[in-house]
Design a protein around this motif. Sequence first.
Motif, PDB file in Angstrom:
ATOM      1  N   ILE A  12      14.203   5.811  -3.373  1.00 45.75           N
ATOM      2  CA  ILE A  12      13.079   6.162  -4.237  1.00 45.75           C
ATOM      3  C   ILE A  12      11.777   5.821  -3.527  1.00 45.75           C
ATOM      4  CG2 ILE A  12      11.917   5.703  -6.429  1.00 45.75           C
ATOM      5  CD1 ILE A  12      14.566   5.181  -7.697  1.00 45.75           C
ATOM      6  N   PRO A  13      10.961   6.824  -3.155  1.00 41.58           N
ATOM      7  CA  PRO A  13       9.710   6.539  -2.453  1.00 41.58           C
ATOM      8  C   PRO A  13       8.598   6.152  -3.408  1.00 41.58           C
ATOM      9  CG  PRO A  13       9.967   8.889  -2.699  1.00 41.58           C
ATOM     10  CD  PRO A  13      11.205   8.273  -3.289  1.00 41.58           C
ATOM     11  N   GLU A  14       7.583   5.475  -2.878  1.00 38.34           N
ATOM     12  CA  GLU A  14       6.392   5.122  -3.628  1.00 38.34           C
ATOM     13  C   GLU A  14       5.195   5.692  -2.871  1.00 38.34           C
ATOM     14  OE1 GLU A  14       7.683   3.422  -6.141  1.00 38.34           O
ATOM     15  OE2 GLU A  14       9.567   2.924  -5.147  1.00 38.34           O
ATOM     16  N   ASN A  15       4.020   5.686  -3.490  1.00 36.35           N
ATOM     17  CA  ASN A  15       2.860   6.293  -2.853  1.00 36.35           C
ATOM     18  C   ASN A  15       1.726   5.299  -2.690  1.00 36.35           C
ATOM     19  OD1 ASN A  15       3.934   8.981  -2.724  1.00 36.35           O
ATOM     20  ND2 ASN A  15       3.661   9.104  -4.930  1.00 36.35           N
ATOM     21  N   GLY A  60      -1.830   8.302  -0.236  1.00 35.98           N
ATOM     22  CA  GLY A  60      -0.811   9.279  -0.588  1.00 35.98           C
ATOM     23  C   GLY A  60       0.479   9.166   0.201  1.00 35.98           C
ATOM     24  N   GLN A  61       0.529   8.252   1.171  1.00 35.93           N
ATOM     25  CA  GLN A  61       1.711   8.115   2.013  1.00 35.93           C
ATOM     26  C   GLN A  61       2.896   7.587   1.203  1.00 35.93           C
ATOM     27  OE1 GLN A  61       1.073   5.518   5.347  1.00 35.93           O
ATOM     28  NE2 GLN A  61       2.761   6.376   6.504  1.00 35.93           N
ATOM     29  N   ALA A  62       4.061   8.206   1.367  1.00 38.59           N
ATOM     30  CA  ALA A  62       5.275   7.759   0.689  1.00 38.59           C
ATOM     31  C   ALA A  62       5.864   6.572   1.434  1.00 38.59           C
ATOM     32  CB  ALA A  62       6.287   8.897   0.616  1.00 38.59           C
ATOM     33  N   VAL A  63       6.170   5.507   0.698  1.00 40.63           N
ATOM     34  CA  VAL A  63       6.729   4.297   1.300  1.00 40.63           C
ATOM     35  C   VAL A  63       7.818   3.722   0.402  1.00 40.63           C
ATOM     36  CG1 VAL A  63       4.621   3.666   2.536  1.00 40.63           C
ATOM     37  CG2 VAL A  63       4.958   2.858   0.198  1.00 40.63           C
ATOM     38  N   GLU A  64       8.573   2.790   0.956  1.00 39.24           N
ATOM     39  CA  GLU A  64       9.525   1.996   0.201  1.00 39.24           C
ATOM     40  C   GLU A  64       9.168   0.533   0.395  1.00 39.24           C
ATOM     41  OE1 GLU A  64      13.508   4.846   0.428  1.00 39.24           O
ATOM     42  OE2 GLU A  64      13.499   2.861   1.351  1.00 39.24           O
ATOM     43  N   PHE A  65       9.542  -0.320  -0.552  1.00 36.60           N
ATOM     44  CA  PHE A  65       9.187  -1.734  -0.440  1.00 36.60           C
ATOM     45  C   PHE A  65       9.990  -2.570  -1.433  1.00 36.60           C
ATOM     46  CE2 PHE A  65       6.542   0.235  -3.594  1.00 36.60           C
ATOM     47  CZ  PHE A  65       6.453  -0.684  -4.631  1.00 36.60           C
ATOM     48  N   VAL A  85       7.519  -3.415   3.585  1.00 31.82           N
ATOM     49  CA  VAL A  85       7.085  -2.036   3.354  1.00 31.82           C
ATOM     50  C   VAL A  85       7.474  -1.157   4.546  1.00 31.82           C
ATOM     51  CG1 VAL A  85       5.105  -0.557   2.880  1.00 31.82           C
ATOM     52  CG2 VAL A  85       5.152  -2.901   1.981  1.00 31.82           C
ATOM     53  N   THR A  86       8.150  -0.062   4.262  1.00 33.48           N
ATOM     54  CA  THR A  86       8.580   0.876   5.302  1.00 33.48           C
ATOM     55  C   THR A  86       8.338   2.305   4.833  1.00 33.48           C
ATOM     56  OG1 THR A  86      10.846   1.182   4.487  1.00 33.48           O
ATOM     57  CG2 THR A  86      10.454  -0.721   5.924  1.00 33.48           C
ATOM     58  N   LEU A  87       8.598   3.257   5.718  1.00 33.82           N
ATOM     59  CA  LEU A  87       8.674   4.653   5.304  1.00 33.82           C
ATOM     60  C   LEU A  87       9.975   4.862   4.527  1.00 33.82           C
ATOM     61  CD1 LEU A  87       7.499   6.490   8.565  1.00 33.82           C
ATOM     62  CD2 LEU A  87       6.133   5.893   6.546  1.00 33.82           C
ATOM     63  N   PRO A  88      10.091   5.942   3.759  1.00 34.58           N
ATOM     64  CA  PRO A  88      11.346   6.208   3.062  1.00 34.58           C
ATOM     65  C   PRO A  88      12.527   6.201   4.025  1.00 34.58           C
ATOM     66  CG  PRO A  88       9.640   7.679   2.262  1.00 34.58           C
ATOM     67  CD  PRO A  88       9.050   6.953   3.440  1.00 34.58           C
ATOM     68  N   GLY A  89      13.594   5.543   3.610  1.00 33.00           N
ATOM     69  CA  GLY A  89      14.768   5.432   4.475  1.00 33.00           C
ATOM     70  C   GLY A  89      14.733   4.235   5.390  1.00 33.00           C
ATOM     71  N   GLY A  90      13.670   3.422   5.303  1.00 28.10           N
ATOM     72  CA  GLY A  90      13.589   2.199   6.108  1.00 28.10           C
ATOM     73  C   GLY A  90      12.970   2.372   7.474  1.00 28.10           C
ATOM     74  N   GLU A  91      12.407   3.544   7.781  1.00 31.09           N
ATOM     75  CA  GLU A  91      11.791   3.752   9.094  1.00 31.09           C
ATOM     76  C   GLU A  91      10.466   2.996   9.189  1.00 31.09           C
ATOM     77  OE1 GLU A  91      11.388   7.756  10.368  1.00 31.09           O
ATOM     78  OE2 GLU A  91      13.338   8.382   9.600  1.00 31.09           O
ATOM     79  N   VAL A  92      10.122   2.562  10.402  1.00 31.18           N
ATOM     80  CA  VAL A  92       8.883   1.811  10.599  1.00 31.18           C
ATOM     81  C   VAL A  92       7.679   2.740  10.454  1.00 31.18           C
ATOM     82  CG1 VAL A  92      10.000   0.159  12.145  1.00 31.18           C
ATOM     83  CG2 VAL A  92       8.827   2.146  13.107  1.00 31.18           C
ATOM     84  N   VAL A  93       6.555   2.156  10.007  1.00 32.57           N
ATOM     85  CA  VAL A  93       5.308   2.899   9.895  1.00 32.57           C
ATOM     86  C   VAL A  93       4.648   2.952  11.269  1.00 32.57           C
ATOM     87  CG1 VAL A  93       3.029   2.973   8.819  1.00 32.57           C
ATOM     88  CG2 VAL A  93       5.015   2.171   7.504  1.00 32.57           C
ATOM     89  N   ALA A  94       4.322   4.149  11.749  1.00 33.07           N
ATOM     90  CA  ALA A  94       3.711   4.310  13.074  1.00 33.07           C
ATOM     91  C   ALA A  94       2.620   5.373  12.991  1.00 33.07           C
ATOM     92  CB  ALA A  94       4.763   4.686  14.110  1.00 33.07           C
TER      93      ALA A  94
END
Length: 293
Positions: A12-15, A60-65, A85-94
């Motif tokens: 479930i992503p967040e914004n 507006g960026q979708a994230v998970e946390f 806090v990561t991108l959806p799916g656990g990917e690192v923010v870059a």
Amino acid sequence: MLGWWWTRPSGIPENALFFDKRRGFGFIKPDVEGVVPDDKVMVHWGEITSSDKWPSLTKGQAVEFNLKKIEVKSGAAAMIRAVEVTLPGGEVVALDDEQELAREIVGSREDRHSGKIKFYDAKKGFGYVVLDQPVHDVEEAKVTREEVLGGEAIPLAKDLAIEFGLYRNDKGVACTCDVTLPGGENISRDVAEARQYLGNKRYTGTVEWYAIKKGLGFIIPDNFTQLPKVAQQRSTESAQRAADKSKKEAFEGLMFQRRDKADKTSRFEAGSRVSFTVFVDPRNAGATNVAEA
């Protein structure tokens, strides 16, 4: 830190509602309503899983946390913060590569320039550097906190020698990027503040005040005249500047920061008895290795 964890439902992503990169914090709106008060939660840059030099989010960026309750006043108040806090799916923010490619570089991307800090406002997170040699008519450039390589918010002393790249922002202002010490070494707080540590001798005193939120405190030494002469001089000069500014009496003593505590979990308050070692910088005297006496 205390209390409980809330773990996000898988997938479930967040914004991101807002993020101030220079100040290093922002807010996220969970997709699941009612999880946090006002349906928004604060995020600090240190909690973002990222490969960027100064982690941030875009609106507006979708994230998970995950969520964690953090004590802000001993036994009285706490707040809920976003962590891991990561991108959806656990990917690192870059975001660095995309942002840097969009910049209008002065000269070439490989060029490194040198100069000395003209002034730097640590509270606002920006200042200016005077270039040793003008580059394409640029004699001064703006220095911002998020471009200083060192991993934390670092104050930069006047006349500190630095090395950097140059670009123009969307308003055409010349700005520095990837700011380091000459030779490419990251900037540490001790170097940036021009601290000089005055030996390992320990002194004792009483905490006059300690501001938990700001991570700053002030100590009145038991015997001011036992401090090294240079520390006495800097403390007296600092007290005089404070008195001139406030038009009130100021006391000779030693400032200290959260990072100067010997045990980072120690909780000091007015009246706490402490021991410490001493340092000076170009304008002040301070206490470090501060411990309960």
